[in-house]
Motif scaffolding. Structure first.
Motif: not given
Length: 130
Positions: A127-129
């Motif tokens: 997961x990224x921002x």
């Protein structure tokens, strides 16, 4: 040089790819203890039964969650297309009723390959921002 690559591609997309796909499918089938057979009730309860339930919202109304129906519709849309439907009709017309047996074998092996693919995708996702 081009003829070499063309011969290599024609060879690989023949018997070797069939052996690799079937071999990998049977390997995962035996290694998981026939997951696609013994966990069929769980598979249906997590997909078909949740679609039928009234108000099929995903658990936890959080951001980024989709309903079970949306998940199944996306998976089926990505896996089964007009080409596959036409392919079955063509196989039956050209190969006769015996081709249906091999379609069932391919589907049986394909189920476990899809499960392994999705499991690896979930395991290695990040997961990224965004």
């Amino acid at each position: 040089m081009l003829a070499y690559f063309e011969a290599l591609v024609n060879f690989l997309w023949g018997l070797p790819i069939i052996v690799i796909i079937l071999g990998t499918g049977f390997y995962f089938t035996f290694k998981t203890g026939f997951f696609q057979v013994f966990h069929l009730k769980h598979i249906f309860s997590e997909t078909i039964c949740k679609i039928i339930k009234k108000g099929n919202k995903a658990e936890g109304e959080g951001k980024g969650l989709i309903t079970p129906f949306e998940a199944v519709a996306t998976a089926i849309g990505g896996s089964v297309g007009v080409g596959n439907i036409g392919g079955v009709a063509t196989a039956m017309a050209v190969g006769g009723p015996g081709s249906l047996f091999w379609l069932w074998i391919a589907a049986f092996v394909g189920m476990i390959l899809k499960m392994a693919e999705v499991s690896l995708g979930v395991y290695y996702r990040e997961k990224d921002e965004k």
